[in-house]
Design an enzyme around this catalytic site. Structure first.
Site, PDB file in Angstrom:
ATOM      1  N   ARG A 156     -16.451 -88.791   9.624  1.00  7.30           N
ATOM      2  CA  ARG A 156     -16.287 -89.903  11.087  1.00  7.30           C
ATOM      3  C   ARG A 156     -17.694 -90.330  10.562  1.00  7.30           C
ATOM      4  O   ARG A 156     -18.692 -89.828   9.779  1.00  7.30           O
ATOM      5  CB  ARG A 156     -16.177 -88.919  12.479  1.00  7.30           C
ATOM      6  CG  ARG A 156     -15.158 -88.352  12.219  1.00  7.30           C
ATOM      7  CD  ARG A 156     -15.094 -87.466  13.833  1.00  7.30           C
ATOM      8  NE  ARG A 156     -13.878 -87.441  14.042  1.00  7.30           N
ATOM      9  CZ  ARG A 156     -14.003 -85.462  13.445  1.00  7.30           C
ATOM     10  NH1 ARG A 156     -14.642 -84.544  13.105  1.00  7.30           N
ATOM     11  NH2 ARG A 156     -12.355 -85.051  14.470  1.00  7.30           N
ATOM     12  N   LYS A 180     -16.916 -82.805  15.988  1.00  2.00           N
ATOM     13  CA  LYS A 180     -16.838 -83.002  16.890  1.00  2.00           C
ATOM     14  C   LYS A 180     -17.481 -81.621  17.796  1.00  2.00           C
ATOM     15  O   LYS A 180     -17.093 -80.403  17.338  1.00  2.00           O
ATOM     16  CB  LYS A 180     -15.790 -83.191  17.632  1.00  2.00           C
ATOM     17  CG  LYS A 180     -15.494 -84.421  16.770  1.00  2.00           C
ATOM     18  CD  LYS A 180     -14.638 -85.820  18.279  1.00  2.00           C
ATOM     19  CE  LYS A 180     -14.066 -86.597  17.819  1.00  2.00           C
ATOM     20  NZ  LYS A 180     -12.508 -87.258  18.601  1.00  2.00           N
ATOM     21  N   HIS A 242     -14.177 -96.328  10.812  1.00  2.00           N
ATOM     22  CA  HIS A 242     -13.593 -95.815  11.503  1.00  2.00           C
ATOM     23  C   HIS A 242     -11.328 -95.665   9.854  1.00  2.00           C
ATOM     24  O   HIS A 242     -10.842 -94.861  10.262  1.00  2.00           O
ATOM     25  CB  HIS A 242     -12.896 -95.069  12.110  1.00  2.00           C
ATOM     26  CG  HIS A 242     -12.403 -94.116  12.921  1.00  2.00           C
ATOM     27  ND1 HIS A 242     -12.704 -92.704  12.986  1.00  2.00           N
ATOM     28  CD2 HIS A 242     -10.908 -93.000  13.676  1.00  2.00           C
ATOM     29  CE1 HIS A 242     -12.169 -91.660  13.266  1.00  2.00           C
ATOM     30  NE2 HIS A 242     -11.316 -91.379  13.887  1.00  2.00           N
ATOM     31  N   TYR A 277      -1.274 -89.381  10.358  1.00  2.00           N
ATOM     32  CA  TYR A 277      -1.240 -89.777   9.327  1.00  2.00           C
ATOM     33  C   TYR A 277       0.035 -89.424   8.076  1.00  2.00           C
ATOM     34  O   TYR A 277       0.037 -90.023   7.133  1.00  2.00           O
ATOM     35  CB  TYR A 277      -2.750 -89.090   8.430  1.00  2.00           C
ATOM     36  CG  TYR A 277      -3.898 -89.680   8.973  1.00  2.00           C
ATOM     37  CD1 TYR A 277      -4.629 -90.628   8.241  1.00  2.00           C
ATOM     38  CD2 TYR A 277      -4.559 -88.782   9.572  1.00  2.00           C
ATOM     39  CE1 TYR A 277      -5.918 -90.915   9.833  1.00  2.00           C
ATOM     40  CE2 TYR A 277      -5.764 -88.258  10.340  1.00  2.00           C
ATOM     41  CZ  TYR A 277      -6.365 -89.949  10.243  1.00  2.00           C
ATOM     42  OH  TYR A 277      -7.476 -90.465  10.687  1.00  2.00           O
TER      43      TYR A 277
END
Length: 300
Positions: A156, A180, A242, A277
């Site tokens: 990220r 995160k 991103h 994905y």
């Protein structure tokens, strides 16, 4: 009280910061969402803590603002937590959500990624910059390194700008990433050429941050520089950091990397997040079917 006080929202953010060890990015998102609700609520006639106002706010988001389903759900989740805290503090008698049944929109959009030819254009341009020996291209070389890292390990952008030189292990290519919720993980730069260039770059100057001098790059700075770099490389359309994360995930899956390994690489808590994905393209599907040769294997 028909209007919401700024002190209520700022105090709530302060308590989150003290008690939940949230990242600065997450705290900014909470502040942004609560500020938007505060502005909306104070312009309305309904009491700010009423179920009617919550319903009106959700309708405002979905119909007038045309907010994405994911955005609507995030803002509502923020408000649920906010009112739950106010009830615990004795600042409101009851949460407006206590009597509400909300049917919020859901979506699971396919992530936007670069095509393989565009990914080749971008990496080729990055390698060319890194091979340039002329003076005055250091900033471009730093960006080229950042692009290759984003594409190779799917970071990220918020993780990229937090990297420090001590996070890189030159021998094995290990890279410590702060993700995160401040969860750490270890990924690997396996390309020998990139490992060597990254080690040389780190050794060339004493800096606290991998990208940036006295202060790290901002995420907005990376977005702006990448957009121009990609345009100069001949890629049509807007390219974001991103998208490079999505590109890394998509191409690694196409090339046979297991979904569980990809989950660890990307730092997803749940493999269901990574599974988004697993949207194979026509070419990948055809290659897989040709390789399987089902009818041939069933021939008598």
């Amino acid at each position: 009280m028909t209007t919401i006080s700024k002190s209520l929202t700022s105090d709530y953010i302060g308590r989150l910061k003290a008690s939940r060890n949230l990242s600065p990015h997450t705290l900014r998102a909470y502040h942004f969402d609560l500020s938007g609700f505060e502005t909306y609520a104070n312009a309305r006639a309904e009491p700010w803590d009423s179920p009617e106002l919550i319903l009106a706010f959700v309708q405002h988001l979905t119909q007038e603002m045309a907010a994405a389903p994911r955005t609507v759900r995030r803002k509502v989740a923020c408000l649920r937590g906010f009112f739950r805290e106010l009830v615990q503090q004795g600042l409101v008698a009851a949460s407006p959500f206590a009597t509400l049944t909300l049917h919020l929109p859901r979506s699971r959009p396919t992530p936007r990624a670069l095509s393989r030819p565009d990914a080749i254009r971008l990496t080729t341009a990055a390698w060319q910059v890194l091979a340039d020996r002329r003076e005055g291209v250091q900033t471009f070389k730093e960006l080229a390194l950042a692009i290759l890292i984003l594409l190779s390990v799917g970071l990220r952008v918020s993780e990229l700008v937090q990297l420090r030189p001590i996070d890189f292990e030159a021998i094995e290519g290990g890279l410590r990433v702060r993700g995160k919720g401040r969860r750490e993980r270890r990924v690997f730069v396996v390309d020998q050429r990139l490992r060597t260039l990254l080690a040389e770059y780190i050794a060339s100057a004493d800096r606290p941050w991998l990208f940036g001098e006295s202060a790290p790059w901002t995420t907005q700075e990376v977005r702006k520089r990448l957009r121009k770099f990609a345009g100069d490389a001949g890629i049509i359309g807007r390219v974001t950091p991103h998208m490079l994360r999505h590109t890394a995930a998509t191409l690694l899956l196409e090339d046979g990397v297991d979904l569980l390994f990809l989950q660890r690489l990307l730092g997803h808590e749940s493999v269901s997040t990574t599974a988004i994905y697993a949207q194979v393209g026509d070419a990948s599907l055809r290659r897989a079917l040709e390789k399987a040769g089902l009818l041939a294997s069933l021939a008598a």
